[in-house]
Design a protein around this motif. Structure first.
Motif, short mmCIF file in Angstrom:
data_model
loop_
_atom_site.label_atom_id
_atom_site.label_comp_id
_atom_site.label_asym_id
_atom_site.label_seq_id
_atom_site.Cartn_x
_atom_site.Cartn_y
_atom_site.Cartn_z
N ASN A 3 -38.96 -4.92 -7.80
CA ASN A 3 -40.14 -5.80 -7.36
C ASN A 3 -40.09 -6.78 -7.06
O ASN A 3 -40.21 -7.62 -6.62
N ILE A 4 -39.14 -7.90 -8.13
CA ILE A 4 -39.23 -8.91 -8.86
C ILE A 4 -37.97 -9.30 -7.89
O ILE A 4 -37.44 -8.76 -7.36
N LYS A 5 -38.46 -10.66 -7.45
CA LYS A 5 -37.55 -11.40 -6.25
C LYS A 5 -36.20 -11.39 -6.98
O LYS A 5 -35.18 -11.11 -5.82
N SER A 6 -35.59 -11.49 -8.59
CA SER A 6 -34.70 -12.25 -8.49
C SER A 6 -33.88 -10.80 -8.64
O SER A 6 -32.34 -10.79 -8.36
N ALA A 7 -34.33 -9.93 -9.12
CA ALA A 7 -33.88 -8.05 -9.40
C ALA A 7 -33.57 -7.42 -7.89
O ALA A 7 -32.36 -6.44 -7.82
N ILE A 8 -34.46 -8.44 -6.57
CA ILE A 8 -34.23 -7.51 -5.36
C ILE A 8 -32.78 -8.20 -4.88
O ILE A 8 -31.93 -7.72 -4.02
N LYS A 9 -31.97 -9.84 -4.87
CA LYS A 9 -31.56 -10.26 -5.12
C LYS A 9 -29.80 -9.86 -5.25
O LYS A 9 -28.73 -9.58 -5.19
N ARG A 10 -30.18 -9.86 -7.15
CA ARG A 10 -29.28 -8.81 -8.11
C ARG A 10 -28.77 -7.57 -6.61
O ARG A 10 -27.72 -7.41 -6.79
N VAL A 11 -29.34 -6.78 -6.60
CA VAL A 11 -29.38 -5.74 -6.43
C VAL A 11 -28.10 -5.70 -4.22
O VAL A 11 -27.77 -5.53 -4.39
N LYS A 12 -28.93 -6.43 -3.92
CA LYS A 12 -28.33 -7.38 -2.92
C LYS A 12 -26.72 -8.19 -2.81
O LYS A 12 -25.71 -7.25 -2.02
N VAL A 13 -26.82 -9.15 -3.43
CA VAL A 13 -25.21 -9.36 -4.15
C VAL A 13 -24.50 -8.79 -4.45
O VAL A 13 -23.31 -8.22 -4.25
N SER A 14 -25.10 -7.95 -5.38
CA SER A 14 -24.00 -6.84 -6.21
C SER A 14 -23.33 -5.17 -5.29
O SER A 14 -22.46 -5.50 -5.33
N GLU A 15 -24.86 -4.89 -4.08
CA GLU A 15 -23.80 -4.75 -3.46
C GLU A 15 -23.12 -5.42 -2.38
O GLU A 15 -21.88 -4.56 -1.82
N LYS A 16 -22.93 -6.41 -2.05
CA LYS A 16 -22.12 -7.11 -1.34
C LYS A 16 -19.99 -6.91 -1.87
O LYS A 16 -19.35 -7.19 -1.19
N ARG A 17 -20.87 -7.39 -3.11
CA ARG A 17 -19.27 -7.53 -4.04
C ARG A 17 -19.06 -5.75 -3.69
O ARG A 17 -18.02 -6.04 -3.99
N ARG A 18 -19.71 -4.99 -4.56
CA ARG A 18 -18.64 -3.82 -3.91
C ARG A 18 -18.37 -3.34 -3.14
O ARG A 18 -16.97 -2.73 -3.43
N LEU A 19 -18.56 -3.77 -2.43
CA LEU A 19 -17.68 -3.50 -0.46
C LEU A 19 -17.03 -4.16 -0.81
O LEU A 19 -15.71 -3.69 0.14
#
Length: 90
Positions: A3-19
């Motif tokens: 729910n937290i904005k920074s945590a949402i960004k972390r999820v997006k960034v992590s997925e991008k980096r993983r790919l």
């Protein structure tokens, strides 16, 4: 989902980096496999070019943090050893 904005960004960034990391690792494995097939065919010239390409990919993977530098050094050493073996036979 966070729910937290920074945590949402972390999820997006992590997925991008993983790919991106998966893509680079796949290209690395393909380069090593290309060398292996060239070495199996005992075509020294092709194997030499494939070794250069694989070494370059390994070095780049180290700088990007995909693999440890000692792991890359070990792989490069083994590939070079294999090339030297087929060069001696030819």
């Amino acid at each position: 989902m966070p729910n937290i904005k920074s945590a949402i960004k972390r999820v997006k960034v992590s997925e991008k980096r993983r790919l991106r990391n998966a893509s680079h690792k796949s290209a690395l494995r393909t380069a090593v496999k290309n060398f292996e097939t060239a070495a199996a065919g005992e075509n020294v010239a092709t194997a030499k070019e494939a070794l250069i390409a694989a070494s370059r990919k390994l070095d780049k993977a180290v700088t990007k943090g995909l693999i440890h530098k000692n792991a890359a050094a070990r792989k490069k050493s083994r590939l070079a050893k294999r090339l030297n073996a087929i060069s001696a036979q030819a």
